[in-house]
Design an enzyme around this catalytic site. Structure first.
Site, short mmCIF file in Angstrom:
data_model
loop_
_atom_site.label_atom_id
_atom_site.label_comp_id
_atom_site.label_asym_id
_atom_site.label_seq_id
_atom_site.Cartn_x
_atom_site.Cartn_y
_atom_site.Cartn_z
N ASN A 1 -0.78 8.07 -7.99
CA ASN A 1 0.48 8.66 -7.51
C ASN A 1 1.59 8.55 -8.53
O ASN A 1 2.33 9.49 -8.77
CB ASN A 1 0.99 7.90 -6.27
CG ASN A 1 0.31 8.37 -5.02
OD1 ASN A 1 -0.22 9.46 -5.00
ND2 ASN A 1 0.34 7.56 -3.98
N VAL B 1 0.83 -1.20 0.00
CA VAL B 1 0.00 0.00 0.00
C VAL B 1 0.87 1.25 0.00
O VAL B 1 2.09 1.17 0.17
CB VAL B 1 -0.96 0.01 1.21
CG1 VAL B 1 -1.89 -1.18 1.16
CG2 VAL B 1 -0.20 0.06 2.52
N CYS B 2 0.23 2.42 -0.18
CA CYS B 2 0.96 3.68 -0.19
C CYS B 2 1.71 3.85 1.12
O CYS B 2 1.19 3.49 2.17
CB CYS B 2 -0.01 4.85 -0.37
SG CYS B 2 -0.52 5.04 -2.08
N PRO B 3 2.89 4.44 1.05
CA PRO B 3 3.56 5.00 -0.13
C PRO B 3 4.58 4.05 -0.75
O PRO B 3 5.41 4.50 -1.53
CB PRO B 3 4.28 6.21 0.47
CG PRO B 3 4.72 5.71 1.81
CD PRO B 3 3.67 4.72 2.27
N VAL B 4 4.53 2.77 -0.42
CA VAL B 4 5.58 1.85 -0.87
C VAL B 4 5.69 1.76 -2.40
O VAL B 4 6.80 1.89 -2.93
CB VAL B 4 5.40 0.45 -0.24
CG1 VAL B 4 6.44 -0.52 -0.74
CG2 VAL B 4 5.45 0.55 1.28
#
Lengths: 76, 174
Positions: A47, A13-16
């Site tokens: 993103n 999940v974000c921000p990975v």
């Protein structure tokens, strides 16, 4: 034609996804190379598109499965 | 018409639309029930019920005394419970409609441990602060309470520090 690299961030999940994409594109890719980012996190698709466009990299998205996308970032 | 609806449901809405939506719904909720939107207090009551099922009586723990009156009122139709169930159901429906729903793969044991640890810290923090981003931040600031602004300052600072730690760890495992 540049080289192709694959980045599997399925399940992350974000921000990975964006973080790993940035690191790969800026540090490992040469101009013209393409990174194929596979993600199932919708926000990350957004993103990565936004970041790529901001930095002038060519970006294209294909849906490879239900709610699963491959974001193709070609380095400027 | 159908095309417009599909477009509305599947496209990305700007953040301000979501913000205005939350404000309008929260005002309606406050006007109707006299309480602003909150999530984690009810989650705590869920914790009580779950603990009871496995035979742990949290009612006897001093720190949880303040929940006893709410616990006595708690059932499925309890306001906070309806809000939380509605929230989960609404997110599910929205994800299905916009074709973003999917059972995600678990990337490894590390992800499981990190998720559990993160959940534990979030839950503990939400109880210390008497609320989460919703109850303490949105509810606090919109009801003109100083604690909402304090929460904002420290949440931003905490998020920044957390990001720095995460980036260092991510660089190490890449």
């Amino acid at each position: 034609m540049g080289k192709k690299y694959v980045l599997d961030v399925l399940g992350e999940v974000c921000p990975v996804p964006l973080f790993k994409t940035k690191e790969k594109v800026t540090r490992e890719l040469s101009s013209g190379d393409t990174l194929l980012v596979e993600t199932d996190f919708p926000r990350a698709v957004r993103n990565i598109i936004d970041w790529s466009e901001k930095h002038g990299h060519h970006v294209k998205v294909i849906e490879i499965d239900e709610a699963c996308w491959q974001v193709q970032v070609t380095k400027k | 018409m159908r095309k417009i609806i599909v477009k509305l449901l599947t496209s990305d809405w700007p953040y301000w639309v979501g913000g205005v939506g939350i404000a309008v719904i929260n005002i309606g909720l406050l006007a109707l029930t006299g309480k602003p939107w909150g999530i984690t207090t009810t989650v705590t009551l869920w914790g009580f019920k779950l603990a009871n099922i496995i035979g742990v009586r949290l009612e006897n723990v001093e720190a949880f005394r303040e929940y006893l009156t709410r616990l006595a009122d708690f059932n499925f139709w309890y306001g906070g419970n309806l809000l939380n169930v509605g929230l989960i159901f609404g997110v599910l429906v929205s994800a299905i409609i916009s074709r973003e729903f999917r059972f995600k793969k678990i990337t490894g044991k590390r992800q499981v441990y990190l998720a559990l640890l993160g959940g534990l810290l979030m839950g503990y923090g939400a109880r210390l602060a008497s609320g989460c981003n919703v109850g303490a931040l949105v509810g606090g600031i919109s009801s003109l309470s100083f604690h909402g602004w304090l929460f904002l300052i420290f949440a931003l600072g905490g998020a920044w520090v957390g990001c720095q730690i995460m980036y260092v760890l991510l660089r190490r495992v890449m």
